[in-house]
Design an enzyme around this catalytic site. Sequence first.
Site, PDB file in Angstrom:
ATOM      1  N   ASP A 172       0.826  -1.213   0.000  1.00  0.00           N
ATOM      2  CA  ASP A 172       0.000   0.000   0.000  1.00  0.00           C
ATOM      3  C   ASP A 172       0.858   1.259   0.000  1.00  0.00           C
ATOM      4  O   ASP A 172       1.997   1.276   0.452  1.00  0.00           O
ATOM      5  CB  ASP A 172      -0.970   0.015   1.186  1.00  0.00           C
ATOM      6  CG  ASP A 172      -0.285  -0.173   2.532  1.00  0.00           C
ATOM      7  OD1 ASP A 172       0.701  -0.932   2.602  1.00  0.00           O
ATOM      8  OD2 ASP A 172      -0.739   0.417   3.526  1.00  0.00           O
ATOM      9  N   GLU A 204      -0.447  -2.193   5.279  1.00  0.00           N
ATOM     10  CA  GLU A 204       0.546  -2.115   6.350  1.00  0.00           C
ATOM     11  C   GLU A 204       0.507  -0.759   7.021  1.00  0.00           C
ATOM     12  O   GLU A 204       0.698  -0.656   8.238  1.00  0.00           O
ATOM     13  CB  GLU A 204       1.942  -2.389   5.788  1.00  0.00           C
ATOM     14  CG  GLU A 204       3.044  -2.458   6.842  1.00  0.00           C
ATOM     15  CD  GLU A 204       3.579  -1.099   7.281  1.00  0.00           C
ATOM     16  OE1 GLU A 204       4.011  -0.957   8.432  1.00  0.00           O
ATOM     17  OE2 GLU A 204       3.551  -0.158   6.442  1.00  0.00           O
TER      18      GLU A 204
END
Length: 433
Positions: free
Chosen positions: A84, A151
């Site tokens: 991400d 994350e």
Amino acid sequence: MTNTTTRLPLTDGLEARLPELEALYRDLHRHPELAFQERRTAAVIAAELRAQGWDTTEHVGGTGVVGVLRSGDGPVVLLRADMDGLPVREATGLPYASTDTAVDPDGEEVPVMHACGHDMHVTCLLGATGQLAAHRDAWRGTVVALFQPAEENGEGAAAMAADGFLDRFPRPEVCLGQHVGPLPVGVAVTRPGPVMSASDSFRVRLFGRGGHGSSPEHTVDPVVLAAAVVMRLQTVVSREIGANQSAVVTVGSIHAGTRQNVIPDEAELKVNIRTTDARVRGRVLSAVERIIRAEAAASGAPKDPEITPLTALPLTVNDAQATERAVAGLRSALGDAAVLPLPWPLAGSEDFGNFGTAFGVPSVFWHFGGADPELFGEDGIAALMSGELPAGLPTNHSPYYAPVPGPTIDRGVRAMLGAAAQWVGTDRLPPAR
């Protein structure tokens, strides 16, 4: 411990693949996605894994992707990359810089950038999976390649682990992960025990009584209350935590009001806390809450503050024995002098450790360099090990952060293969040329 009966050419052909891997990296960098929105990224990963011959499963824990590749009997090793991006407007000026936007969980349209290097993590792991697929005769066991969403908000690892992971995929004997950072290309650092801090984040709503800016005596000003809280929180570390202990308290967001002549009814803060010890964490959390509530009472707030947890990332802890093996693999891949002991846990945080905890297995996490070595000079490594970075060098989460693509990808792939080979390999990898 390494089986040295056969030399494994796991890096053979890597140099020829670097141009396509760099093209992949540039594409991923140009198109970042926020946590749990990584649909395009996941599709690119899944297509690449299938083309390499991996058994591939999508939508694990939301947008996660898992690949499994077997090569006879042997250990099971999990290799992880996160994918991400961050709500940051890129300012690198690179020809492949991101101009993408997305809608965040609060419904706001925000710029998006791979400001933490997760695009590099994905590229390096796909480079490693390609090498493993191309040389299945040179290793034994099972490799689980895990591409994790979310994350940055601390939720992705737990979501994947909770999505029936052990019922759907082989249980690993060890979990391995890496993170690019402002180190010279070719250098890797790690340590046994705590390697990255725990992180706790909160939203704080402070309540006042609004009114006209010309008549503050008829109000309870939440802006002044918020300012008092922000300033007083700075004393938690300086006055309540010992000099031989570690903690960070940051107020990263403050919002109140809309006009200069209107005292609002409330203010909002977002607070982040980093610690490397469970007892220190408890003391800091207690002190932060005490100060917030006490300042509200001192200001005559009409209502108690609301303190809402946002994210919680665990202390990242490397298993000692597994770290010794992984370091041996990193040295075989990068060279002895390039693998350095991390002198203390980093203040940054990760949710990678949730995998080892959920699966009941050891885990190892290391950091590898993505910066031009010439920026560090002759004494750069010594300064680096004392906590200093070259002046002006962008760090992770900066709008100017971007690793040097080509050599970083090469070393990141070699590092991952070198560590993995300590479990599934039958010989050490050749050192980087």
